[in-house]
Write a protein that holds these residues in place. Structure first.
Motif, PDB file in Angstrom:
ATOM      1  N   PHE A  58       0.852  -1.182   0.000  1.00 42.76           N
ATOM      2  CA  PHE A  58       0.000   0.000   0.000  1.00 42.76           C
ATOM      3  C   PHE A  58       0.888   1.231   0.000  1.00 42.76           C
ATOM      4  N   SER A  59       0.945   1.935  -1.112  1.00 47.39           N
ATOM      5  CA  SER A  59       1.802   3.114  -1.223  1.00 47.39           C
ATOM      6  C   SER A  59       1.056   4.316  -0.661  1.00 47.39           C
ATOM      7  N   VAL A  60       1.315   4.641   0.588  1.00 44.36           N
ATOM      8  CA  VAL A  60       0.532   5.643   1.287  1.00 44.36           C
ATOM      9  C   VAL A  60       0.811   7.044   0.761  1.00 44.36           C
ATOM     10  N   GLY A  61       2.063   7.321   0.394  1.00 48.27           N
ATOM     11  CA  GLY A  61       2.415   8.670  -0.009  1.00 48.27           C
ATOM     12  C   GLY A  61       1.581   9.178  -1.168  1.00 48.27           C
ATOM     13  N   CYS A  62       1.369   8.347  -2.181  1.00 48.32           N
ATOM     14  CA  CYS A  62       0.549   8.749  -3.318  1.00 48.32           C
ATOM     15  C   CYS A  62      -0.811   8.079  -3.277  1.00 48.32           C
ATOM     16  N   LEU A  63      -1.068   7.338  -2.168  1.00 53.40           N
ATOM     17  CA  LEU A  63      -2.362   6.675  -1.993  1.00 53.40           C
ATOM     18  C   LEU A  63      -2.715   5.803  -3.201  1.00 53.40           C
ATOM     19  N   THR A  64      -1.806   4.880  -3.534  1.00 53.69           N
ATOM     20  CA  THR A  64      -2.031   3.949  -4.635  1.00 53.69           C
ATOM     21  C   THR A  64      -2.003   2.522  -4.105  1.00 53.69           C
ATOM     22  N   GLU A  88      -8.565  10.602  -1.586  1.00 54.70           N
ATOM     23  CA  GLU A  88      -8.528   9.992  -2.910  1.00 54.70           C
ATOM     24  C   GLU A  88      -7.641   8.758  -2.874  1.00 54.70           C
ATOM     25  N   LEU A  89      -8.088   7.719  -3.552  1.00 49.20           N
ATOM     26  CA  LEU A  89      -7.348   6.471  -3.631  1.00 49.20           C
ATOM     27  C   LEU A  89      -7.259   6.055  -5.092  1.00 49.20           C
ATOM     28  N   GLU A  90      -6.044   5.706  -5.538  1.00 45.24           N
ATOM     29  CA  GLU A  90      -5.850   5.216  -6.902  1.00 45.24           C
ATOM     30  C   GLU A  90      -5.638   3.702  -6.850  1.00 45.24           C
ATOM     31  N   LEU A  91      -6.336   2.994  -7.735  1.00 45.16           N
ATOM     32  CA  LEU A  91      -6.237   1.539  -7.811  1.00 45.16           C
ATOM     33  C   LEU A  91      -5.651   1.138  -9.149  1.00 45.16           C
ATOM     34  N   LYS A 106     -12.831   9.642  -3.106  1.00 44.96           N
ATOM     35  CA  LYS A 106     -12.759   9.456  -4.551  1.00 44.96           C
ATOM     36  C   LYS A 106     -11.853   8.273  -4.837  1.00 44.96           C
ATOM     37  N   VAL A 107     -12.340   7.354  -5.650  1.00 43.64           N
ATOM     38  CA  VAL A 107     -11.584   6.168  -6.032  1.00 43.64           C
ATOM     39  C   VAL A 107     -11.406   6.178  -7.542  1.00 43.64           C
ATOM     40  N   THR A 108     -10.142   6.121  -7.994  1.00 40.89           N
ATOM     41  CA  THR A 108      -9.843   6.218  -9.415  1.00 40.89           C
ATOM     42  C   THR A 108      -9.026   5.013  -9.855  1.00 40.89           C
ATOM     43  N   PHE A 109      -9.445   4.391 -10.948  1.00 40.62           N
ATOM     44  CA  PHE A 109      -8.688   3.293 -11.550  1.00 40.62           C
ATOM     45  C   PHE A 109      -7.745   3.895 -12.583  1.00 40.62           C
ATOM     46  N   VAL A 110      -6.433   3.684 -12.405  1.00 40.66           N
ATOM     47  CA  VAL A 110      -5.452   4.304 -13.285  1.00 40.66           C
ATOM     48  C   VAL A 110      -4.535   3.233 -13.880  1.00 40.66           C
ATOM     49  N   ALA A 130     -14.101   6.598 -10.762  1.00 45.64           N
ATOM     50  CA  ALA A 130     -13.755   7.025 -12.112  1.00 45.64           C
ATOM     51  C   ALA A 130     -12.665   6.120 -12.666  1.00 45.64           C
ATOM     52  N   VAL A 131     -12.627   6.025 -13.997  1.00 43.93           N
ATOM     53  CA  VAL A 131     -11.506   5.389 -14.692  1.00 43.93           C
ATOM     54  C   VAL A 131     -10.704   6.521 -15.314  1.00 43.93           C
ATOM     55  N   GLY A 132      -9.500   6.757 -14.792  1.00 42.00           N
ATOM     56  CA  GLY A 132      -8.673   7.860 -15.246  1.00 42.00           C
ATOM     57  C   GLY A 132      -9.020   9.159 -14.540  1.00 42.00           C
ATOM     58  N   ASN A 133      -8.056  10.090 -14.566  1.00 46.97           N
ATOM     59  CA  ASN A 133      -8.294  11.420 -14.017  1.00 46.97           C
ATOM     60  C   ASN A 133      -7.569  12.453 -14.879  1.00 46.97           C
ATOM     61  N   ALA A 134      -7.462  13.658 -14.395  1.00 45.46           N
ATOM     62  CA  ALA A 134      -6.884  14.732 -15.203  1.00 45.46           C
ATOM     63  C   ALA A 134      -5.409  14.498 -15.505  1.00 45.46           C
ATOM     64  N   GLU A 135      -4.722  13.756 -14.633  1.00 42.61           N
ATOM     65  CA  GLU A 135      -3.289  13.527 -14.823  1.00 42.61           C
ATOM     66  C   GLU A 135      -2.976  12.180 -15.464  1.00 42.61           C
TER      67      GLU A 135
END
Length: 320
Positions: A58-64, A88-91, A106-110, A130-135
């Motif tokens: 679990f990469s806490v710094g970038c919440l991935t 926000e959490l990225e999966l 917010k949960v984003t699949f990247v 969401a699937v994807g975000n602005a970055e």
């Protein structure tokens, strides 16, 4: 900054605070992990509670969270310490186990994110998905099961943003209460599960985006009830579908959230080889479909709304 757990850690009465860094859990964690988003100030502090997350990094710094490391786990909460940041959490990665996501955030699949054939992803209604975000763009591949947390009511949206993609494959299971929407690419054509319907509709009923509904015998949608088809609808030759006064047939979805008109679920299509009769006071609403083909007939004394290209090889008769 690094924290590695190879055994069992119970932090139910305390917190582990990481200013960025990587939290690696190879054992069992029951409690709280507090992290500063990219090591910034307290107003952006994010609290992530993880229960029985086995074999995970679990990469806490970038919440991935890399889902490929999850055997069985539940994310209980994703939220900020105050109202300035909701969390926000990225999966990413492939889920072959079971993961439950609750909480508010917010949960984003990247990147490449997928649910494998043996995987099940449970979604709580408190988060925005969401699937994807602005970055970052995302590609979500569904081979397994995507469904709300047990006991949830209502509909959960997953917004596929521009340049991102959601694809479902044969054998995948997508709950009718989870609606994949957005301006990105959504392809569920490979995963259509045939459903034959022959009885009157006397209760509200929704067929999900992975269900191809064929009306095989004449039936009626009874007054006061709605039949919703988010996948594909076929009316067989010689079959009549009647929509009574006060009843409605909806194909696809076109719910608008704020100023964002891209929140919709586009159905595969509608093929009318038989007949649809809309009685006075009834409603036929094709909210979103890639194609509508009428080889038989549609007769409406009620309200007929269509947001799709229509090919008529038979007849369409609309009377006020």
């Amino acid at each position: 900054v690094e924290f590695t757990n190879n055994g069992t850690v119970n932090t139910s009465n305390s917190n582990i605070t990481l200013n960025g860094g990587v939290f690696t859990n190879n054992g069992t964690l029951n409690g709280n992990v507090k992290a500063y988003l990219n090591g910034t100030n307290a107003s952006e502090q994010v609290s992530v509670k993880v229960k029985d997350l086995v074999g995970g990094e679990f990469s806490v710094g970038c919440l991935t969270l890399d889902m490929s490391t999850v055997v069985s786990g539940e994310i209980i909460e994703i939220k900020g310490e105050d109202n300035t940041y909701t969390g926000e959490l990225e999966l990413t990665g492939t889920l072959n186990g079971t993961l439950t996501i609750n909480g508010t955030g917010k949960v984003t699949f990247v990147g490449d994110a997928s649910v494998g054939r043996s995987g099940t992803l449970y979604l709580g209604s408190g988060n925005d998905y969401a699937v994807g975000n602005a970055e970052k763009t995302g590609q979500f591949l569904l081979y397994g099961t995507l469904t709300p947390v047990k006991g949830e009511t209502g509909t959960i949206d997953i917004d596929v943003i521009t340049k991102s993609r959601f694809t479902a494959f044969s054998g995948a299971k997508l709950s009718g209460a989870v609606v994949v929407t957005g301006a990105g690419t959504i392809d569920v054509s490979k995963a259509q599960n045939p459903q034959s319907v022959s009885e009157d509709i006397s209760a509200d009923k929704t067929y999900g985006q992975l269900e191809a509904v064929t009306i095989i015998d004449s039936l009626t949608i009874k007054s006061g009830y709605t039949l919703t088809v988010l996948g594909e609808l076929i009316i067989e030759d010689g079959v009549t579908l009647t929509i009574e006064d006060g009843a409605e047939l909806i194909v696809g979805s076109a719910r608008v959230q704020g100023d964002n008109a891209s929140y919709n679920a586009i159905a595969i299509g509608v093929t009318v080889d038989g007949s649809i009769i809309v009685e006075n006071g009834g409603k036929l609403t094709i909210a979103n479909a890639y194609d509508v083909t009428v080889n038989g007939s549609i007769e409406s004394d009620g309200t007929f709304t269509v947001n799709s290209d229509v090919t008529v090889n038979g007849s369409v008769f609309i009377d006020d």
